[in-house]
Design an enzyme around this catalytic site. Structure first.
Site, short mmCIF file in Angstrom:
data_model
loop_
_atom_site.label_atom_id
_atom_site.label_comp_id
_atom_site.label_asym_id
_atom_site.label_seq_id
_atom_site.Cartn_x
_atom_site.Cartn_y
_atom_site.Cartn_z
N CYS A 2 0.78 -1.15 0.05
CA CYS A 2 0.21 -0.04 -0.04
C CYS A 2 1.06 1.23 0.02
O CYS A 2 2.11 1.18 0.10
CB CYS A 2 -0.81 0.07 1.36
SG CYS A 2 -1.99 -1.40 1.42
N ARG A 27 1.15 1.72 -6.14
CA ARG A 27 1.30 0.54 -4.94
C ARG A 27 -0.14 0.21 -4.63
O ARG A 27 -0.09 -0.65 -3.63
CB ARG A 27 2.02 1.37 -3.87
CG ARG A 27 3.48 1.77 -4.06
CD ARG A 27 3.76 2.33 -2.99
NE ARG A 27 4.15 1.61 -1.74
CZ ARG A 27 5.11 0.72 -1.45
NH1 ARG A 27 6.16 1.05 -2.09
NH2 ARG A 27 5.01 -0.03 -0.32
N TRP A 74 -4.09 -1.60 -1.11
CA TRP A 74 -4.15 -2.87 -1.94
C TRP A 74 -4.38 -3.68 -0.89
O TRP A 74 -3.77 -4.26 0.08
CB TRP A 74 -2.54 -2.99 -2.51
CG TRP A 74 -2.71 -4.40 -3.24
CD1 TRP A 74 -2.22 -5.44 -2.85
CD2 TRP A 74 -3.04 -4.59 -4.64
NE1 TRP A 74 -2.26 -6.67 -3.95
CE2 TRP A 74 -2.74 -5.94 -4.99
CE3 TRP A 74 -3.50 -3.55 -5.49
CZ2 TRP A 74 -3.33 -6.38 -6.24
CZ3 TRP A 74 -3.85 -4.15 -6.88
CH2 TRP A 74 -3.75 -5.61 -7.16
N ASN A 100 0.91 0.14 6.00
CA ASN A 100 1.19 -0.78 5.09
C ASN A 100 1.91 -2.18 5.48
O ASN A 100 2.79 -1.97 6.46
CB ASN A 100 2.40 -0.16 4.09
CG ASN A 100 2.72 -0.79 2.83
OD1 ASN A 100 2.09 -2.05 2.49
ND2 ASN A 100 3.84 -0.56 2.24
N GLY A 101 1.45 -3.18 5.09
CA GLY A 101 2.06 -4.50 5.84
C GLY A 101 0.75 -5.40 6.26
O GLY A 101 -0.26 -5.32 5.75
N GLU A 482 6.96 -21.47 -18.86
CA GLU A 482 7.00 -20.04 -18.34
C GLU A 482 8.25 -19.27 -18.88
O GLU A 482 7.76 -17.91 -19.14
CB GLU A 482 7.04 -19.69 -16.59
CG GLU A 482 6.77 -18.52 -16.00
CD GLU A 482 5.74 -17.80 -16.56
OE1 GLU A 482 5.89 -16.51 -16.43
OE2 GLU A 482 4.77 -18.25 -17.27
N LYS A 486 7.73 -15.82 -21.14
CA LYS A 486 8.22 -14.55 -20.83
C LYS A 486 9.04 -14.09 -22.09
O LYS A 486 8.84 -12.52 -22.37
CB LYS A 486 8.87 -14.58 -19.67
CG LYS A 486 8.37 -14.61 -18.15
CD LYS A 486 7.54 -13.44 -17.85
CE LYS A 486 6.41 -13.64 -17.16
NZ LYS A 486 5.39 -14.10 -17.73
N GLU A 489 6.71 -12.84 -24.80
CA GLU A 489 5.96 -11.90 -24.52
C GLU A 489 6.58 -10.41 -24.61
O GLU A 489 5.98 -9.50 -25.12
CB GLU A 489 5.51 -11.85 -22.93
CG GLU A 489 4.39 -12.52 -22.51
CD GLU A 489 4.05 -12.55 -21.31
OE1 GLU A 489 2.70 -12.25 -20.98
OE2 GLU A 489 4.75 -12.75 -20.49
N HIS A 505 10.61 -36.96 -30.83
CA HIS A 505 9.28 -37.26 -31.39
C HIS A 505 9.21 -35.98 -32.47
O HIS A 505 8.03 -35.67 -32.72
CB HIS A 505 8.30 -37.50 -30.57
CG HIS A 505 8.48 -38.56 -29.59
ND1 HIS A 505 7.95 -39.91 -30.12
CD2 HIS A 505 9.10 -38.83 -28.51
CE1 HIS A 505 8.45 -40.72 -29.03
NE2 HIS A 505 8.89 -39.88 -28.16
N LYS A 604 -2.69 -6.37 -19.29
CA LYS A 604 -2.30 -6.72 -17.84
C LYS A 604 -3.27 -7.89 -17.66
O LYS A 604 -3.35 -8.91 -17.18
CB LYS A 604 -2.27 -5.75 -16.98
CG LYS A 604 -1.69 -6.23 -15.79
CD LYS A 604 -0.52 -7.01 -15.80
CE LYS A 604 -0.25 -7.36 -14.27
NZ LYS A 604 1.22 -8.09 -14.41
#
Length: 609
Positions: A2, A27, A74, A100-101, A482, A486, A489, A505, A604
């Site tokens: 946050c 944030r 957040w 924050n936390g 993955e 990346k 992308e 194969h 996104k």
């Protein structure tokens, strides 16, 4: 993650707080609020949604005063709403806190305070702090905060204001960032430098276990025990755009480096203090229902689907329950076999992915218990699922997911352990060993990040090619997928990932002189076979980069270059081996001159089918 901002001086604090929050909106943007000391005492305004919503409220009824605190949220505890927004107060409305936390022991503190007559109105852990400070207050806000933080466990950055002492503002840092801005006749607090950069470039950066007392005329730094600290002031010479990225060139790179913290936050209070058990108190599914699970379906898209592939391996290994993984866009069109004993796990960073949401609804229609792994409290997926495991990675700005993916892996590890504990498929010592290794991951990621420059030259050479291949076996194959995604992308290099055993194969036809191949060899039980596959591509001219485990030399003899990750349990290696692949993608994109944070044709959050 946050955003906090605070001001004490002679100017209108409302304007400074709002501008600071706008600079920190990256944030968190679930809700926002401010507390200002006015002629009427401590007044608070807050609103769900973007800061613009708060700004509209303040235009209608401004808060006039020269000291205040603000917050952009957040959500971690409690859905986004006006009442869950910060700042939070006690029942008397005389104390206000922004935070924050995560307060890990907030439930125990809340129970103690409730027994004393305190009444709570929100679902947040933060509200407990304001009540605790009020309960401990005896005329000195600094001492009350010092007493309160001794009773709190977890990660927290705090801004604290009381109507009783409007000429003092208290700031605290414990495992969550906070800085102090120094001005002329005015001083500031902020989660990040962008919040205060418009007003001052002179700052103190608080370390863990430190706090500050701010007045208009000065700042005193001290430990949480009250011992005064002398520190050299830091002069900021960044521009605001760079400051938002914490000095990194791109959000993606910042978010790669955020991962140790994201790992720690997602584990958070979910690992018992004795380090031998996992406690997922947020889940409503009963032990009996867990023991009756006949199968698990993991449903997701893109990067989240790749996390689900790791989740399949983890749950089958730990809990011995059969697991299917499905791409969300295909799931409901294949008439999946779903019963009341099916656990469906949907994975989505945003919690708004249209295909994943549709799959969730189909699973619920068929009577399954649906669990969501998501990074956004209050998202559609979070609201509609029966259970939620929130990944506390904080907002992810770059389109290419990094810390959200690895936090999903941590969530799957925690869930796998939880299921195994409940069903009894792993011994206490086996579970304790895995938890011990899990807790070491953040430091091991930091070790990898310290070697990031070693990958830059490799990535720049890769960037000269138009085709590239990844190979791996077992969990290495899931990570290869993955890593390949990346790279595609953000670098626009054509890249494919293959299960190494499938090379003969057909795939070998694509290997020719000089083609780069990234070979993952972190699954030690499969290493001998992986080395054999590497030799096959080497014989056809491939240039091979091996991702190896510290102390294992067999793979090193077969490749052209290597990157070594710290040793961990095979099942946990994806949380480490993906980090160099993220860095390779970043540096390759940079070498090609691309917009790293905003790759072409991508968004996104995919909110249409």
């Amino acid at each position: 993650m946050c955003g906090i901002v605070g001001y004490i001086g002679k100017r209108n604090s409302q304007e400074i707080l709002l501008e600071g929050l706008k600079k920190l909106e990256y944030r968190g943007y679930d809700s926002a609020g401010v507390a200002v000391y006015t002629a009427n005492g401590l007044e608070i305004k807050k609103a769900k949604g973007r800061i613009a919503n708060l700004e509209s409220k303040l235009e209608e009824t401004p808060l006039n005063g020269s000291v205040g605190i603000g917050h952009t949220r957040w959500a971690t505890h409690g859905k986004p709403s006006d009442v869950n927004s910060h700042p939070h107060t006690d029942n008397s409305m005389k104390f206000s806190v922004v935070h924050n936390g995560i307060i890990e022991n907030y439930i125990a503190l809340k129970e103690e305070l409730t027994a004393k007559g305190h009444q709570f109105v929100s679902e947040t852990d933060t509200e407990v702090i304001s009540h605790l400070i009020a309960d401990l207050y005896e005329g000195d806000i600094l001492k009350a905060v010092q007493k309160a933080v001794k009773q709190m466990t977890g990660a927290f950055a705090l801004g604290v204001l009381t109507e009783y002492e409007p000429d003092r503002l208290v700031a605290v840092r414990q495992a969550s960032p906070l800085i102090i801005g120094i001005g002329e006749g005015e001083n500031f607090i902020g989660s990040d430098i962008p919040a205060i950069l418009e007003y001052t470039r002179n700052v103190f950066i608080l370390n863990d276990g430190e706090m500050a007392l701010l007045t208009r005329d000065g700042v005193e730094l001290m430990t949480l025990e009250g011992n005064f600290i002398s520190r050299e002031m830091f002069h900021v010479d960044w521009d605001i755009v760079t400051a938002e990225k914490a000095g990194f060139d791109h959000f993606m790179l910042k978010e790669i480096y955020d991962q140790p913290k994201a790992y720690r936050d997602t584990m958070g209070s979910r690992i018992a203090t004795d380090g031998r058990t996992v406690t997922l108190n947020e889940l409503s599914i009963t032990a009996e229902a867990i023991r009756n699970i006949s199968r698990v379906h993991i449903v997701a898209c893109g990067t989240a689907y790749h996390a689900g592939m790791v989740g399949k391996y983890v749950i089958e290994k730990m809990a011995r329950i059969p697991v299917e993984t499905d791409v969300a866009s295909e799931y409901r069109y294949r008439s999946p076999i779903i019963t009341k004993d099916t656990l469906v796990i949907v994975v989505s960073q945003s919690g708004e992915t249209a295909d994943t949401l549709a799959a969730l609804r189909e699973a619920k229609r068929c009577g399954a218990h649906v669990m969501a792994i998501t990074n956004v409290v209050g998202s559609s997926v979070a609201r509609e699922a029966d259970d939620i495991i929130t990944t506390w990675a904080g907002p992810e700005i770059a389109v290419a997911s990094t810390k959200a993916y690895t936090s999903q892996l941590i969530a799957f590890y925690l869930l796998g352990i939880h299921l195994a504990q409940t069903i009894g498929t792993q011994t206490e010592s086996e579970i304790a060993e895995m938890i011990s290794a899990l807790k070491q991951l953040p430091e091991q990621v930091e070790e990898i990040l310290a070697q990031a420059e070693d990958l830059k030259a490799v990535a720049e050479e890769m960037a000269k090619h138009d085709n590239l291949f990844f190979i791996g076996r077992g969990l290495d194959y899931a990570v290869a997928l993955e890593g390949s995604l990346k790279l595609k992308e953000i670098s626009y290099i054509h890249s494919e990932a293959y299960a190494a055993g499938e090379l003969k194969h057909g795939t070998l036809a694509l290997i020719e002189d000089g083609v780069p191949v990234i070979a993952l060899g972190t699954q030690l039980e499969l290493l001998e076979k992986t080395v054999s596959n590497i030799k096959e591509v080497k014989a056809r001219g491939a240039n091979v980069l091996g991702i190896a485990v510290e102390g294992e030399h067999e793979l090193l003899k077969s490749v052209d270059s290597t990157f070594v990750i710290p040793k961990t349990l095979d099942v946990l290696s994806p949380a480490l081996s993906v980090i160099p692949l993220q860095l390779l993608s970043y540096y390759a994109s940079l070498a090609r001159g691309n917009d790293v944070d905003k790759p072409r044709n991508l968004a996104k959050s995919v909110t249409v089918e």
